[in-house]
Write a protein that holds these residues in place. Structure first.
Motif, mmCIF file in Angstrom:
data_model
loop_
_atom_site.group_PDB
_atom_site.id
_atom_site.type_symbol
_atom_site.label_atom_id
_atom_site.label_comp_id
_atom_site.label_asym_id
_atom_site.label_seq_id
_atom_site.Cartn_x
_atom_site.Cartn_y
_atom_site.Cartn_z
ATOM 1 N N MET A 1 8.169 -6.474 122.851
ATOM 2 C CA MET A 1 7.683 -7.134 124.067
ATOM 3 C C MET A 1 7.369 -6.107 125.164
ATOM 4 S SD MET A 1 6.982 -10.064 125.354
ATOM 5 C CE MET A 1 6.799 -10.920 126.908
ATOM 6 N N GLU A 2 8.334 -5.170 125.336
ATOM 7 C CA GLU A 2 8.135 -4.152 126.362
ATOM 8 C C GLU A 2 6.915 -3.281 126.048
ATOM 9 O OE1 GLU A 2 11.497 -1.752 127.145
ATOM 10 O OE2 GLU A 2 12.779 -3.444 127.725
ATOM 11 N N SER A 3 6.773 -2.951 124.784
ATOM 12 C CA SER A 3 5.617 -2.115 124.398
ATOM 13 C C SER A 3 4.308 -2.838 124.671
ATOM 14 C CB SER A 3 5.718 -1.731 122.927
ATOM 15 O OG SER A 3 5.721 -2.879 122.105
ATOM 16 N N ALA A 4 4.298 -4.164 124.485
ATOM 17 C CA ALA A 4 3.096 -4.949 124.748
ATOM 18 C C ALA A 4 2.769 -4.937 126.243
ATOM 19 C CB ALA A 4 3.278 -6.383 124.259
ATOM 20 N N ILE A 5 3.831 -5.095 127.070
ATOM 21 C CA ILE A 5 3.627 -5.086 128.524
ATOM 22 C C ILE A 5 3.135 -3.717 128.987
ATOM 23 C CG2 ILE A 5 4.797 -5.255 130.759
ATOM 24 C CD1 ILE A 5 6.658 -7.335 129.471
ATOM 25 N N ILE A 6 3.780 -2.676 128.446
ATOM 26 C CA ILE A 6 3.371 -1.306 128.798
ATOM 27 C C ILE A 6 1.917 -1.057 128.391
ATOM 28 C CG2 ILE A 6 3.748 1.129 128.306
ATOM 29 C CD1 ILE A 6 6.741 0.456 128.061
ATOM 30 N N GLY A 7 1.573 -1.553 127.211
ATOM 31 C CA GLY A 7 0.192 -1.391 126.736
ATOM 32 C C GLY A 7 -0.794 -2.117 127.637
ATOM 33 N N LEU A 8 -0.401 -3.351 128.075
ATOM 34 C CA LEU A 8 -1.276 -4.135 128.963
ATOM 35 C C LEU A 8 -1.446 -3.451 130.310
ATOM 36 C CD1 LEU A 8 -2.891 -6.706 129.506
ATOM 37 C CD2 LEU A 8 -0.750 -7.828 130.214
ATOM 38 N N LEU A 9 -0.325 -2.917 130.830
ATOM 39 C CA LEU A 9 -0.383 -2.189 132.097
ATOM 40 C C LEU A 9 -1.290 -0.954 131.981
ATOM 41 C CD1 LEU A 9 3.333 -2.349 133.320
ATOM 42 C CD2 LEU A 9 1.348 -3.487 134.344
ATOM 43 N N GLY A 10 -1.178 -0.303 130.821
ATOM 44 C CA GLY A 10 -2.018 0.872 130.597
ATOM 45 C C GLY A 10 -3.495 0.511 130.617
ATOM 46 N N ILE A 12 -4.835 -2.108 132.143
ATOM 47 C CA ILE A 12 -5.202 -2.486 133.520
ATOM 48 C C ILE A 12 -5.392 -1.247 134.389
ATOM 49 C CG2 ILE A 12 -4.383 -3.642 135.619
ATOM 50 C CD1 ILE A 12 -2.965 -5.670 133.784
ATOM 51 N N ILE A 13 -4.441 -0.315 134.304
ATOM 52 C CA ILE A 13 -4.538 0.911 135.100
ATOM 53 C C ILE A 13 -5.781 1.713 134.714
ATOM 54 C CG2 ILE A 13 -3.451 3.141 135.540
ATOM 55 C CD1 ILE A 13 -0.731 1.696 135.265
ATOM 56 N N GLY A 14 -6.054 1.783 133.422
ATOM 57 C CA GLY A 14 -7.241 2.502 132.954
ATOM 58 C C GLY A 14 -8.517 1.872 133.496
ATOM 59 N N ALA A 15 -8.532 0.514 133.507
ATOM 60 C CA ALA A 15 -9.712 -0.195 134.028
ATOM 61 C C ALA A 15 -9.882 0.067 135.520
ATOM 62 C CB ALA A 15 -9.586 -1.685 133.759
ATOM 63 N N LEU A 16 -8.751 0.051 136.254
ATOM 64 C CA LEU A 16 -8.810 0.299 137.692
ATOM 65 C C LEU A 16 -9.281 1.713 137.989
ATOM 66 C CD1 LEU A 16 -5.527 -1.461 138.899
ATOM 67 C CD2 LEU A 16 -7.885 -2.208 139.298
ATOM 68 N N ILE A 17 -8.811 2.666 137.196
ATOM 69 C CA ILE A 17 -9.247 4.054 137.384
ATOM 70 C C ILE A 17 -10.743 4.180 137.146
ATOM 71 C CG2 ILE A 17 -9.082 6.381 136.416
ATOM 72 C CD1 ILE A 17 -6.101 5.851 135.936
ATOM 73 N N THR A 18 -11.231 3.493 136.112
ATOM 74 C CA THR A 18 -12.671 3.531 135.815
ATOM 75 C C THR A 18 -13.479 2.930 136.954
ATOM 76 O OG1 THR A 18 -12.234 3.355 133.438
ATOM 77 C CG2 THR A 18 -14.443 2.780 134.193
ATOM 78 N N VAL A 19 -12.993 1.771 137.472
ATOM 79 C CA VAL A 19 -13.688 1.119 138.590
ATOM 80 C C VAL A 19 -13.695 2.030 139.809
ATOM 81 C CG1 VAL A 19 -13.589 -0.782 140.260
ATOM 82 C CG2 VAL A 19 -13.248 -1.225 137.810
ATOM 83 N N PHE A 20 -12.558 2.641 140.103
ATOM 84 C CA PHE A 20 -12.452 3.535 141.254
ATOM 85 C C PHE A 20 -13.379 4.746 141.103
ATOM 86 C CE2 PHE A 20 -10.568 7.253 143.316
ATOM 87 C CZ PHE A 20 -10.539 6.811 144.636
ATOM 88 N N LYS A 21 -13.412 5.314 139.893
ATOM 89 C CA LYS A 21 -14.286 6.460 139.649
ATOM 90 C C LYS A 21 -15.748 6.078 139.858
ATOM 91 C CE LYS A 21 -13.870 8.935 136.001
ATOM 92 N NZ LYS A 21 -13.659 9.314 134.579
ATOM 93 N N ASP A 22 -16.126 4.908 139.294
ATOM 94 C CA ASP A 22 -17.512 4.461 139.445
ATOM 95 C C ASP A 22 -17.847 4.255 140.921
ATOM 96 O OD1 ASP A 22 -17.797 4.541 136.737
ATOM 97 O OD2 ASP A 22 -17.550 2.379 136.432
ATOM 98 N N TYR A 23 -16.909 3.631 141.652
ATOM 99 C CA TYR A 23 -17.128 3.380 143.072
ATOM 100 C C TYR A 23 -17.238 4.698 143.837
ATOM 101 C CZ TYR A 23 -16.032 2.275 147.931
ATOM 102 O OH TYR A 23 -16.051 2.199 149.297
ATOM 103 N N TYR A 24 -16.368 5.626 143.535
ATOM 104 C CA TYR A 24 -16.337 6.920 144.229
ATOM 105 C C TYR A 24 -17.635 7.693 144.014
ATOM 106 C CZ TYR A 24 -14.992 11.710 145.378
ATOM 107 O OH TYR A 24 -14.952 12.979 145.906
ATOM 108 N N PHE A 25 -18.059 7.773 142.747
ATOM 109 C CA PHE A 25 -19.267 8.534 142.450
ATOM 110 C C PHE A 25 -20.519 7.829 142.986
ATOM 111 C CE2 PHE A 25 -16.524 10.474 139.091
ATOM 112 C CZ PHE A 25 -16.637 11.774 139.535
ATOM 113 N N GLN A 26 -20.521 6.481 142.968
ATOM 114 C CA GLN A 26 -21.647 5.748 143.524
ATOM 115 C C GLN A 26 -21.719 5.947 145.041
ATOM 116 O OE1 GLN A 26 -24.088 4.029 141.791
ATOM 117 N NE2 GLN A 26 -25.083 4.034 143.799
#
Length: 208
Positions: A1-10, A12-26
């Motif tokens: 269960m914990e591994s699933a939550i950690i994976g989901l958080l990973g 989400i965080i990866g998606a947020l980083i991608t969005v932030f990078k796209d926003y920053y470079f744009q």
């Protein structure tokens, strides 16, 4: 269960980083595009304002002399400002500034219509009203263009130029003020002649 939550958080965080990078470079790209376009447009506006100043200095005489027919005639052709020919990402500019820049040619058309309407009824050989209106309208257009150029440079964060002894803005403001003063003084000299009161009928006079 914990591994699933950690994976989901990973994920989400990866998606947020991608969005932030796209926003920053744009954002960086938009800033770069805005500065590039602001440079091109502000220089073009200043060139246009300088040409407007040439029109304001045109009194219809060539080296102080009228043309071969004894008439005052145009010595300086009217300049054109064509912003749509300037290549760049116009959407990178603030909408209000972009609108003002793109609206300047319309203001020039309106000014030329006003000049034509005055010139149509002016009289030779001096055509003084025609040339005065031409100077008045292009002084306004030149001032407008320089104010827009300053707005663009401020938005782009460009430093102001060092003060110089003569600038088109100073000349245009001085000439515009001189025309407005002359028009005001001319209006003050005009006196409305009062309408004489109608004479009292004789029969009314006899009754009194």
């Amino acid at each position: 269960m914990e591994s699933a939550i950690i994976g989901l958080l990973g994920v989400i965080i990866g998606a947020l980083i991608t969005v932030f990078k796209d926003y920053y470079f744009q954002k960086k790209k938009d800033e770069k595009d805005a500065k590039y376009l602001a440079t091109l447009v502000s220089f073009e506006l200043e060139r246009y304002a300088s040409a407007c100043a040439d029109v304001v200095g045109d009194d219809g005489l060539c080296e102080g002399q009228p043309d071969a027919n004894g008439f005052n005639s145009v010595q300086v052709p009217v300049p054109k400002f064509e912003p749509l020919l300037i290549k760049g990402e116009w959407t990178a500019l603030p909408q209000d500034i972009m609108y003002e820049v793109l609206d300047l040619p319309h203001k020039a058309e309106a000014a030329n219509d006003k000049i034509r309407s005055v010139c149509e009824f002016d009289v030779p050989p001096d055509f003084s009203d025609c040339f005065e209106e031409r100077q008045f309208q292009y002084a306004n257009l030149g001032i407008n263009a320089l104010m827009l150029a300053d707005k663009l440079k401020t938005h782009a964060g460009f430093p102001k130029r060092a003060d110089v002894r003569w600038t088109p803005m100073q000349y245009l403001v001085e000439q515009l003020s001189a025309i407005e003063k002359a028009r005001f003084e001319a209006a003050q000299r005009v006196r409305v002649i009062p309408t004489p009161s109608a004479p009292v009928p004789l029969e009314t006079q006899s009754k009194s």
